[in-house]
Design a protein around this motif. Structure first.
Motif, PDB file in Angstrom:
ATOM      1  N   SER A   1     -19.175 131.326   4.071  1.00  0.00           N
ATOM      2  CA  SER A   1     -19.789 132.048   5.414  1.00  0.00           C
ATOM      3  C   SER A   1     -21.021 132.043   5.390  1.00  0.00           C
ATOM      4  CB  SER A   1     -18.878 133.408   5.552  1.00  0.00           C
ATOM      5  OG  SER A   1     -19.397 134.300   4.664  1.00  0.00           O
TER       6      SER A   1
ATOM      7  N   HIS B   1     -16.920 131.708  10.780  1.00  0.00           N
ATOM      8  CA  HIS B   1     -17.486 132.331   9.754  1.00  0.00           C
ATOM      9  C   HIS B   1     -18.945 132.225   9.684  1.00  0.00           C
ATOM     10  CE1 HIS B   1     -13.535 131.081   7.253  1.00  0.00           C
ATOM     11  NE2 HIS B   1     -13.151 131.712   8.516  1.00  0.00           N
TER      12      HIS B   1
ATOM     13  N   THR C   1     -18.216 142.358   7.861  1.00  0.00           N
ATOM     14  CA  THR C   1     -17.483 141.816   8.750  1.00  0.00           C
ATOM     15  C   THR C   1     -18.180 142.211  10.194  1.00  0.00           C
ATOM     16  OG1 THR C   1     -15.433 142.075   7.692  1.00  0.00           O
ATOM     17  CG2 THR C   1     -15.000 141.993  10.170  1.00  0.00           C
TER      18      THR C   1
ATOM     19  N   THR D   1     -14.103 136.700  10.449  1.00  0.00           N
ATOM     20  CA  THR D   1     -14.005 136.722   9.052  1.00  0.00           C
ATOM     21  C   THR D   1     -15.010 137.049   8.224  1.00  0.00           C
ATOM     22  OG1 THR D   1     -12.225 134.608   9.379  1.00  0.00           O
ATOM     23  CG2 THR D   1     -13.121 134.996   6.927  1.00  0.00           C
TER      24      THR D   1
ATOM     25  N   THR E   1     -17.704 137.814   5.101  1.00  0.00           N
ATOM     26  CA  THR E   1     -18.362 137.307   3.757  1.00  0.00           C
ATOM     27  C   THR E   1     -17.553 137.676   2.581  1.00  0.00           C
ATOM     28  OG1 THR E   1     -20.003 138.836   3.381  1.00  0.00           O
ATOM     29  CG2 THR E   1     -20.493 137.126   4.724  1.00  0.00           C
TER      30      THR E   1
ATOM     31  N   SER F   1     -11.864 139.593   2.090  1.00  0.00           N
ATOM     32  CA  SER F   1     -11.580 140.200   3.155  1.00  0.00           C
ATOM     33  C   SER F   1     -10.658 141.692   2.646  1.00  0.00           C
ATOM     34  CB  SER F   1     -10.873 139.769   4.209  1.00  0.00           C
ATOM     35  OG  SER F   1     -10.509 140.674   5.201  1.00  0.00           O
TER      36      SER F   1
ATOM     37  N   THR G   1     -19.901 135.660  16.478  1.00  0.00           N
ATOM     38  CA  THR G   1     -19.986 134.366  15.770  1.00  0.00           C
ATOM     39  C   THR G   1     -20.334 133.252  16.342  1.00  0.00           C
ATOM     40  OG1 THR G   1     -17.619 133.814  16.022  1.00  0.00           O
ATOM     41  CG2 THR G   1     -17.948 135.482  14.539  1.00  0.00           C
TER      42      THR G   1
END
Length: 380
Positions: free
Chosen positions: A87, A275, A314, A331, A333, A336, A373
């Motif tokens: 990401s 991502h 997030t 999603t 880095t 999660s 994103t």
């Protein structure tokens, strides 16, 4: 024939390699203060400071205003690439954020005194080295590389990909930016794109907040365009993009060659658009001047801490009330962490509960920051 092709290929490579300007002065200044710089905590993670310069020097940039002999940071983004390169997180730093600027070497060779002032003054006073030292002092994050691009370079990169599509919720008629566009999906050429990302008073509510959000969405669209197979897999299209990009850049010496840039870009190629996430550092109006910003704590420090440790970050889109929604969460880095959300204006914490039927385990909060994103469609 093969020799001719090889010679042409080498000539093209050599031209691209020469295009990039190495920022040797910044490297020397940073080396002088090497002992005070933060230590990188994650070995393979990388933090790159992206600086958009508003320099009016040169024939191509002179049309945007008088050249006062200085340049300011029109846009500053701290790009974090985690060790696994799964990401990318881009954090915008407002120009009007109140920060401690260290004593930096001025462009005339004199050294300024440390001062508490707006972040934009760091680059104007001491160039990229001063901006880097200020960011490192503010965040505690080691900046591994930096890239500076000016107005002309930005336009050339947009032109090289045959324009970038954006979505406008209402028509734009901005005389100062020489920008007149209809509502809906619009493909912007280089000149239009520059006006679009720089306009401040005529779009949105006139604040720098909306301007930064607009810049983030544009960069996401530009990244998606460059990442498309019709560019990366087509030499006829790829070379103009590389030529425009390398001609536009001033970087630290380690990046000032095709090999250095290739190593950086190679890690980005496989990152899905969803991502690639954008956010602005949590901030609030400065107590002594509502037209200035200050960091909003503890949210800002939580963000910096996670980036330092290469921990999950997030983002999610803001609601009308300023909170974030879990359903739109990107999603993160790293790995999660699941959980339910409790939101406030700057950050939502996901708190994990224990197993069913047993005592709850200690929560390990993972904040969710307001952002977006590269995969999000502004027209949706």
């Amino acid at each position: 024939m093969l020799v001719v092709a090889a010679g042409a290929g080498w000539a093209a490579y050599a031209k691209l390699d020469r295009n990039i300007t190495a920022d040797e002065a910044a490297a020397a200044e940073l080396a002088r203060f090497g002992r005070e710089r933060p230590t990188a905590l994650a070995e393979d993670a990388r933090n790159i400071l992206l600086i958009g310069s508003d320099s009016r020097s040169g024939d191509e940039n002179g049309r945007y205003g008088r050249d006062p002999g200085t340049e300011r940071s029109d846009t500053v983004i701290l790009l974090h690439l985690p060790a696994g390169r799964g990401s990318a997180t881009a954090v915008s730093l407002p120009r009007d954020l109140m920060v401690d600027v260290p004593g930096c070497l001025r462009r005339d060779g004199t050294r300024a005194e440390p001062v508490f002032t707006v972040f934009n003054q760091a680059f104007q006073q001491g160039g990229s080295a001063c901006a880097i030292r200020t960011v490192e002092k503010l965040t505690g994050i080691r900046v591994d590389h930096h890239i500076v691009v000016d107005f002309h370079g930005f336009k050339e990169m947009v032109e090289a990909v045959d324009g970038v599509e954006v979505c406008l919720r209402e028509p734009i008629d901005d005389k100062a930016a020489e920008l007149k566009l209809p509502a809906g999906r619009v493909a912007l050429n280089g000149e239009q794109a520059l006006g679009y990302v720089r306009a401040r008073k005529s779009l949105g509510d006139g604040s720098d907040t909306h301007r930064m959000e607009r810049q983030q969405r544009f960069l996401g669209a530009l990244l998606s365009k460059v990442s498309g197979n019709d560019v990366l897999l087509n030499p006829a299209k790829l070379y103009p993009v590389l030529n425009a990009a390398t001609s536009a850049l001033t970087t630290d010496p380690k990046l000032a060659n095709l090999r250095g840039l290739y190593e950086l870009v190679r890690g980005l190629r496989g990152i899905p658009a969803e991502h690639v996430q954008f956010l602005t550092v949590p901030r609030e109006p400065y107590g002594n001047d509502a037209d200035r910003d200050q960091l909003s704590q503890p949210a800002a420090e939580e963000l910096f801490d996670r980036l330092r440790r290469d921990a999950p970050v997030t983002v999610a889109q803001s609601t009308a009330q300023g909170s974030v929604t879990e359903s739109e969460s990107a999603t993160p880095t790293g790995n999660s962490d699941g959980g339910n959300t409790k939101s406030d204006e700057n950050v939502t914490r996901n708190e994990s509960g224990g197993q069913s039927g047993g005592a709850p385990e200690p929560a390990s909060p993972t904040p969710t920051f307001s952002g977006n994103t590269a995969a999000e469609d502004a027209c949706a």
